[in-house]
Design a protein around this motif. Structure first.
Motif, PDB file in Angstrom:
ATOM      1  N   ALA A 141     -55.514 -83.984  36.957  1.00 42.17           N
ATOM      2  CA  ALA A 141     -54.059 -83.936  36.884  1.00 42.17           C
ATOM      3  C   ALA A 141     -53.446 -85.227  37.434  1.00 42.17           C
ATOM      4  CB  ALA A 141     -53.524 -82.729  37.659  1.00 42.17           C
ATOM      5  N   GLN A 142     -54.051 -85.792  38.458  1.00 44.08           N
ATOM      6  CA  GLN A 142     -53.512 -87.046  38.986  1.00 44.08           C
ATOM      7  C   GLN A 142     -53.795 -88.198  38.021  1.00 44.08           C
ATOM      8  OE1 GLN A 142     -54.683 -88.744  42.832  1.00 44.08           O
ATOM      9  NE2 GLN A 142     -52.583 -88.440  43.531  1.00 44.08           N
ATOM     10  N   LEU A 181     -51.061 -88.073  35.581  1.00 40.96           N
ATOM     11  CA  LEU A 181     -49.864 -88.685  36.167  1.00 40.96           C
ATOM     12  C   LEU A 181     -49.924 -90.200  35.985  1.00 40.96           C
ATOM     13  CD1 LEU A 181     -47.344 -88.030  38.102  1.00 40.96           C
ATOM     14  CD2 LEU A 181     -48.826 -88.787  39.927  1.00 40.96           C
ATOM     15  N   LEU A 219     -47.534 -92.384  33.525  1.00 44.82           N
ATOM     16  CA  LEU A 219     -46.717 -93.432  34.164  1.00 44.82           C
ATOM     17  C   LEU A 219     -46.977 -94.796  33.528  1.00 44.82           C
ATOM     18  CD1 LEU A 219     -46.807 -92.486  37.973  1.00 44.82           C
ATOM     19  CD2 LEU A 219     -44.893 -92.247  36.375  1.00 44.82           C
ATOM     20  N   ARG A 248     -44.978 -94.899  30.406  1.00 44.45           N
ATOM     21  CA  ARG A 248     -43.568 -95.089  30.755  1.00 44.45           C
ATOM     22  C   ARG A 248     -43.307 -96.563  31.103  1.00 44.45           C
ATOM     23  NH1 ARG A 248     -40.972 -94.522  35.812  1.00 44.45           N
ATOM     24  NH2 ARG A 248     -38.805 -93.826  35.655  1.00 44.45           N
ATOM     25  N   THR A 285     -51.517 -78.532  33.092  1.00 47.13           N
ATOM     26  CA  THR A 285     -51.266 -79.781  33.812  1.00 47.13           C
ATOM     27  C   THR A 285     -50.568 -80.801  32.921  1.00 47.13           C
ATOM     28  OG1 THR A 285     -53.525 -80.433  33.290  1.00 47.13           O
ATOM     29  CG2 THR A 285     -53.126 -79.576  35.498  1.00 47.13           C
ATOM     30  N   PRO A 289     -48.028 -80.479  30.405  1.00 48.22           N
ATOM     31  CA  PRO A 289     -46.568 -80.409  30.497  1.00 48.22           C
ATOM     32  C   PRO A 289     -46.055 -80.608  31.921  1.00 48.22           C
ATOM     33  CG  PRO A 289     -47.521 -78.238  29.984  1.00 48.22           C
ATOM     34  CD  PRO A 289     -48.617 -79.243  29.846  1.00 48.22           C
ATOM     35  N   ALA A 290     -46.787 -80.104  32.909  1.00 50.48           N
ATOM     36  CA  ALA A 290     -46.341 -80.269  34.300  1.00 50.48           C
ATOM     37  C   ALA A 290     -46.305 -81.748  34.670  1.00 50.48           C
ATOM     38  CB  ALA A 290     -47.263 -79.502  35.249  1.00 50.48           C
ATOM     39  N   THR A 291     -47.297 -82.495  34.205  1.00 49.16           N
ATOM     40  CA  THR A 291     -47.346 -83.926  34.497  1.00 49.16           C
ATOM     41  C   THR A 291     -46.195 -84.657  33.809  1.00 49.16           C
ATOM     42  OG1 THR A 291     -49.743 -83.871  34.701  1.00 49.16           O
ATOM     43  CG2 THR A 291     -48.737 -86.018  34.293  1.00 49.16           C
ATOM     44  N   ALA A 313     -43.383 -83.585  32.950  1.00 49.92           N
ATOM     45  CA  ALA A 313     -42.130 -83.284  33.640  1.00 49.92           C
ATOM     46  C   ALA A 313     -42.028 -84.062  34.952  1.00 49.92           C
ATOM     47  CB  ALA A 313     -42.020 -81.784  33.896  1.00 49.92           C
ATOM     48  N   MET A 314     -43.130 -84.150  35.692  1.00 50.05           N
ATOM     49  CA  MET A 314     -43.111 -84.917  36.950  1.00 50.05           C
ATOM     50  C   MET A 314     -42.776 -86.381  36.702  1.00 50.05           C
ATOM     51  SD  MET A 314     -46.329 -83.663  39.248  1.00 50.05           S
ATOM     52  CE  MET A 314     -46.127 -84.592  40.753  1.00 50.05           C
ATOM     53  N   CYS A 315     -43.126 -86.863  35.522  1.00 47.70           N
ATOM     54  CA  CYS A 315     -42.860 -88.267  35.202  1.00 47.70           C
ATOM     55  C   CYS A 315     -41.465 -88.444  34.616  1.00 47.70           C
ATOM     56  CB  CYS A 315     -43.912 -88.798  34.240  1.00 47.70           C
ATOM     57  SG  CYS A 315     -45.562 -88.802  34.956  1.00 47.70           S
ATOM     58  N   GLY A 316     -40.672 -87.386  34.636  1.00 51.36           N
ATOM     59  CA  GLY A 316     -39.282 -87.495  34.215  1.00 51.36           C
ATOM     60  C   GLY A 316     -39.055 -87.300  32.724  1.00 51.36           C
ATOM     61  N   VAL A 323     -40.364 -82.232  27.771  1.00 51.61           N
ATOM     62  CA  VAL A 323     -41.590 -81.826  27.092  1.00 51.61           C
ATOM     63  C   VAL A 323     -41.238 -81.146  25.772  1.00 51.61           C
ATOM     64  CG1 VAL A 323     -43.624 -80.344  27.221  1.00 51.61           C
ATOM     65  CG2 VAL A 323     -42.811 -81.551  29.265  1.00 51.61           C
ATOM     66  N   PRO A 337     -39.982 -91.701  39.155  1.00 54.41           N
ATOM     67  CA  PRO A 337     -39.684 -91.245  37.789  1.00 54.41           C
ATOM     68  C   PRO A 337     -38.726 -90.057  37.746  1.00 54.41           C
ATOM     69  CG  PRO A 337     -42.069 -91.354  38.180  1.00 54.41           C
ATOM     70  CD  PRO A 337     -41.402 -91.567  39.489  1.00 54.41           C
ATOM     71  N   GLN A 338     -38.612 -89.334  38.851  1.00 53.33           N
ATOM     72  CA  GLN A 338     -37.723 -88.174  38.856  1.00 53.33           C
ATOM     73  C   GLN A 338     -36.322 -88.554  39.312  1.00 53.33           C
ATOM     74  OE1 GLN A 338     -39.452 -84.534  40.393  1.00 53.33           O
ATOM     75  NE2 GLN A 338     -41.479 -85.446  40.339  1.00 53.33           N
ATOM     76  N   GLN A 392     -48.963 -74.774  37.621  1.00 54.13           N
ATOM     77  CA  GLN A 392     -48.881 -75.377  36.294  1.00 54.13           C
ATOM     78  C   GLN A 392     -49.467 -74.497  35.192  1.00 54.13           C
ATOM     79  OE1 GLN A 392     -52.055 -76.211  35.060  1.00 54.13           O
ATOM     80  NE2 GLN A 392     -53.052 -75.795  37.006  1.00 54.13           N
ATOM     81  N   ARG A 396     -46.153 -74.179  33.677  1.00 48.56           N
ATOM     82  CA  ARG A 396     -46.198 -75.388  32.847  1.00 48.56           C
ATOM     83  C   ARG A 396     -45.155 -76.427  33.287  1.00 48.56           C
ATOM     84  NH1 ARG A 396     -50.118 -74.470  28.945  1.00 48.56           N
ATOM     85  NH2 ARG A 396     -49.365 -75.901  27.369  1.00 48.56           N
ATOM     86  N   GLU A 397     -44.242 -76.874  32.401  1.00 46.46           N
ATOM     87  CA  GLU A 397     -43.373 -77.999  32.803  1.00 46.46           C
ATOM     88  C   GLU A 397     -42.399 -77.641  33.926  1.00 46.46           C
ATOM     89  OE1 GLU A 397     -43.606 -76.783  29.725  1.00 46.46           O
ATOM     90  OE2 GLU A 397     -41.670 -76.670  28.717  1.00 46.46           O
ATOM     91  N   ASN A 407     -48.050 -80.669  39.484  1.00 48.44           N
ATOM     92  CA  ASN A 407     -49.080 -80.592  38.440  1.00 48.44           C
ATOM     93  C   ASN A 407     -50.470 -80.391  39.025  1.00 48.44           C
ATOM     94  OD1 ASN A 407     -49.545 -83.097  39.547  1.00 48.44           O
ATOM     95  ND2 ASN A 407     -49.910 -84.120  37.589  1.00 48.44           N
TER      96      ASN A 407
END
Ligand code: PLP
Lengths: 488, 440
Positions: free
Chosen positions: A138-139, A142, A146, A149, A172, A174-176, A178-181, A184, B175-176, B308, B312-313, B318
């Motif tokens: 997951a990292q 990320l 990034l 991006r 992971t 979609p979660a990632t 979203a974490m990156c702004g 999704v 990024p957030q 997650q 999910r999002e 994550n």
């Protein structure tokens, strides 16, 4: 209420017991400022003897299923045998007892391992550059997202605010994103388990930063339109992120970097056999094409040859997306993965994937008349079945089948994932299991199917032989009790 | 060499049952022109050859068992009791996955429950999760959690938080659209707290070894209804008051000093604790108590709807794989050291560092950069940046892993070295270090 299987270490504790020895203090004592000093009585740690500690944790260990104990066909997790050699190597004092901030000339062996591992992973996956810094898959995601991006931003291409994620993707992804702004956008799969090209074409556009694609995907299938997908995404100006969790299927079979991916993470704790440790540590190196290399986490390891001597050093990357972890990543996992690659060589790696894929197809073929298969075509390293027939006809759910497997000494497959398969049963045998194990497992799955038909309650109430029976998880979540309290 | 179990005959039988001539046929879905690429890798080695190679590579690293070490700066050389390797190395722990099937994972689950308890006790906080990747990413996740809890988007921290923790926090939050403001000192950071601040992030002891007055900082943050977030060196908690005593809202830390070898930087383990009211915003896995259907006490992964795979999002983080085995190591370490042992480790580290600091301060050309209270790390100011280099060189020649040159991270501290002592440093080692400094 019955007695617990094993008391808590706090219940074993008796005032005054100790399990440690330290040298006498050999320097004068310095005063400790009262406003900072903690009352030693308020340090809520147990007091036990060494034998107490040994018995307690040995007892606990025996309550676990593990690869060394038995078959662990947990789909998407690649529970292959973890070679003992890797453990011996990782415990060599020059690897364990080295401080991350030592001068570079005192850690040349460690840096060489990292440098060569960067290169090996890039070569195996078909990319130009690598970072070993991410601590898990997951990292790595990320980092990868990034870099995508950063790439768009560097080109002044700032309207790309969406990441496309197929509906089969791991959580992971979609979660990632979203974490990156990013926003999704879910892309549905087609009737053969591929990314639906029409849906993709409909959603891709000037706001697409990239697509996160797992290939083979979480259905265990190699996407039949990989080249077209990459073309569609690239033509729209987006980049292709590869979730390499399923890399075990394609070592020496195809290089993701040669079929359109721009960046990808690799789970060393799956494909490269580093042990999962009951939930980690992992390691999630990221490999990428040269256009993303400037953005990798800093630093990377480089080699210079001076006077015929190789010299390894860290190089900072000015354009980096930053750091994601302190120091240089999970080095102990790098050592294990490096050892594993050196043992196998090119042919050995291909053998891994060939056998992993053979084993999964062998299981699928033997079970496909009894259980539904999600998509009836050649699978890669894992196969996804469905328990919908058993559920409809006999009221036996996939969860019940999974629990019944525990009675036979197996860990259950991954269940209810991917989300798009009803009553999913995701079986990943890995390459290290013998035909005997596979045959026995197949027989057990067939037997459970018969039980579902003839004695459904037997399956619905399983397991019977495990240290504890089914748990009341709903109450546990509603009234969470997350720790013991030492002081009431 | 490989680890495949089939014989060739068995493989042939399996292919036959699939109606295949060769295993290659399984890969026809892969476009032909890219199928079966060459991998340019060194040739396969036997176990004996690999062992030789790796023994050689290991030998090229100076190890801190056979050399005195005064490096800290976020990774610490502490004593590791023998029981740890034997117990954490048990394959039943080592080769298990995340405990998804609680019926056959009670060992891992109970160990995590004990870990969560110990982390709560150590920091005097109400709840802990099952671990994060490391202390740095734990701090980054704490910043994000503070933003989610408060609905505010500004984080304030002093530069005396570990540089890697600050860097990782920036990477995770930028990024957030979260603003990170970094100030040279804690005092300056306090001046910039306002009602738009989600959290004040500090480190105890700070990166330069100094102990902070947490009550003052906590009050200042809370005066603006910002969260007070502390990253704390867990070993120090054996001796000094924990952040929970001062009303901290989230306390994180790097768990490596609690039984994990330095390992050139990893794997380590992130500790994450907070107040009870925030449990549904916690990142990562959490273990809770549960009863089985016969009423037997057991443990299970719980509050999963934050994670997650379900959310999910919209998940709180994550993170999936964490650092379970290192959390187990920490749990075994704190069991073995116990209430008395952790205190002694902390005391010895404290006294040895104070002895070393006092001896170095007596030398001409060296002074302590700060006069406040410290735990086991301290900054020595040398005559010049050149003097720092000369000290580093002299240490290396004397076979000592010396201090950390602060020129790496602070432009205005190029003449400074950060030294660390633990229970591992003998008086004789310290005296040798002092003699080397004296001779420069
Ligand atoms: C398909 C897929 N992607 C991503 C991940 C996340 O990897 P990790 O657990 O190493 O963070 C996993 C692992 O569970 C996975 O199966």
């Amino acid at each position: 209420m019955n007695a617990p299987l094993e008391p808590l270490i706090y219940d074993i504790s008796r005032p005054g017991r100790i399990a440690f020895s330290l040298p006498d203090l050999d320097v004068p004592e310095a005063p400790i400022p009262a406003e900072f000093e903690r009352d030693p009585e308020l340090l809520g740690l147990p007091e036990v003897s060494e034998l107490d500690v040994v018995r307690h944790f040995t007892h606990l260990s025996r309550l676990n299923h593990a690869i060394d104990v038995g078959f662990y066909p947990l789909g998407s997790c690649t529970m292959k045998y973890n070679p003992k050699l890797n453990e011996d190597v990782a415990r060599m004092p020059g690897f364990t007892w080295v401080h991350p901030l030592q001068p570079e000339d005192t850690v040349q062996g460690a840096l060489r391992v990292q440098y060569e591992l960067q290169n090996y992973l890039a070569e195996i996956a078909g990319f130009d550059a690598a970072t070993l810094q991410p601590a898990a898959g997951a990292q790595g995601e990320l980092v990868g997202v990034l870099t995508i991006r950063a790439y768009h931003q560097a080109r002044g291409d700032t309207q790309r605010n969406k990441i496309l994620v197929p509906d089969a993707a791991h959580g992971t992804n979609p979660a990632t994103a979203a974490m990156c702004g990013f926003k999704v956008v879910t892309i549905k799969s087609d009737s053969r388990g591929n990314v639906d090209l029409e849906a993709l074409a409909r959603h891709v556009g000037p706001d697409t930063a990239g697509l996160m694609l797992t290939n083979p995907n979480t259905l265990g299938l190699f996407d039949e339109h990989l080249t077209e997908i990459a073309e569609i995404v690239h033509k729209a100006g987006g980049l292709m992120y590869g979730d390499g969790a399923n890399f075990n299927a394609i070592l020496g079979i195809v290089k993701p970097g040669e079929v359109g991916f721009d960046v990808m993470h690799i789970n060393l704790h799956k494909t490269f056999s580093t042990p999962h440790g009951g939930g980690g540590p992992g390691s999630g190196p990221v490999v990428c094409k040269s256009h993303l290399a400037p953005y990798l986490p800093t630093p990377v390891v480089e080699k210079e040859t001076r006077d015929g001597q190789d010299h390894y050093s860290f190089r900072k990357l000015p354009g980096t997306v930053g750091k994601v972890r302190s120091f240089w990543g999970n080095f102990g996992m790098h050592v294990r993965a490096y050892t594993y690659i050196r043992v196998h060589g090119a042919r050995g790696l291909r053998d891994i994937s060939e056998n992993a894929v053979l084993n999964a197809n062998y299981i699928m073929n033997k079970l496909k008349d009894t259980y539904d298969v999600a998509y009836d075509r050649t699978c890669m390293h894992e196969c996804v079945l469905s328990g919908r027939k058993q559920k409809q006809k006999y009221g036996v759910k996939t969860l019940d089948i999974a629990k019944r497997l525990l009675d036979f000494g197996y860990h259950s497959p991954t269940i209810y994932f991917p989300l798009i398969v009803e009553e999913a049963i995701m079986i990943e045998p890995t390459e290290t299991e013998s035909k005997t194990t596979l045959d026995e497992f197949i027989d057990t799955m067939l037997q459970i199917a018969r039980e579902a038909e003839e004695t459904p309650d037997l399956v619905k109430n399983a397991p019977y032989t495990t240290p504890v029976l089914r748990l009341d998880e709903a109450t546990a979540a509603r009234k969470p009790e997350l720790r013991y309290r030492c002081f009431g | 060499m490989n680890y495949i179990s089939h014989s060739d005959a068995e493989r042939a039988e399996m292919l036959e049952s699939l109606g295949l001539q060769s295993v290659e046929e399984l890969f026809e879905v892969v476009p032909r022109h890219v199928r079966f690429p060459e991998l340019k890798l060194p040739k396969a080695l036997s176990e004996l050859e690999v062992t030789r190679l790796m023994t050689d590579l290991s030998g090229q690293n100076t190890n801190v068992l056979s050399h005195p070490c005064f490096l800290g700066a976020g990774a610490y050389r502490h004593y590791i009791p023998s029981v740890i390797g034997h117990l954490a190395g048990r394959a039943e722990f080592f080769t298990a996955y995340t405990p998804y099937q609680p019926e056959v994972s009670q060992g891992t689950l109970q160990a995590i429950y004990e870990f969560q308890t110990m982390m709560g006790e150590l920091y005097n906080m109400e709840v802990a999760n099952a671990s994060m990747y490391d202390g740095a990413s734990a701090l980054a996740e704490a910043a994000i959690m503070a933003v989610n809890v408060t609905g505010r988007r500004k984080i304030i921290m002093p530069r005396t938080v570990h540089p890697d923790s600050r860097a990782v926090t920036r990477t995770y939050t930028e990024p957030q659209g979260i603003t990170i403001e970094e100030y040279a000192t804690v005092e300056e950071a306090l001046e910039h707290l306002d009602d738009a601040t989600a959290a004040l992030l500090v480190q105890q002891p700070d990166f330069l070894g100094q102990l902070l007055d947490l009550q003052k900082l906590s009050d200042a943050a809370h005066a603006h209804k910002a969260l007070f977030v502390v990253s704390a060196y867990p070993t120090a908690m054996g001796l000094i008051k924990p952040p929970g005593d001062f009303g901290a809202d989230i306390v994180v830390g790097e768990g490596q000093p609690l039984g994990m070898a330095l390992s050139f930087g990893g794997p380590y383990v992130g500790i994450f604790t907070c107040r009870n009211e925030y449990i549904r915003q916690l990142p990562g896995r959490i273990v809770g108590k549960a009863l089985d259907k016969e009423g037997k006490q057991a443990y299970v992964l719980t509050l999963r709807t934050r994670e997650q795979d379900i959310r999910r999002e919209r998940a709180t983080s994550n993170i999936c794989t964490n650092e379970g085995l290192i959390a187990l190591i920490v749990t075994i370490y704190l069991s073995a050291m116990g209430k008395q042992g952790l205190r002694q480790v902390a005391e010895q580290s404290y006294h040895k560092a104070h002895y070393a600091a006092a001896e170095i301060a007596k030398l001409p050309g060296y002074e302590l950069a700060f006069d406040g209270p410290f735990f086991n790390e301290f900054v020595v100011r040398c005559k010049s940046a050149e003097a720092v280099e000369a000290v580093q060189k002299a240490c290396r020649e004397a076979g000592i892993i010396g201090g950390y040159s602060l020129s790496e991270v602070f432009d205005d501290m190029a003449d400074c070295l950060l030294f660390c002592c633990t229970e591992m440093n003998t008086r004789e080692e310290i005296d040798r270090l002092v003699a080397v400094l004296k001779a420069v």
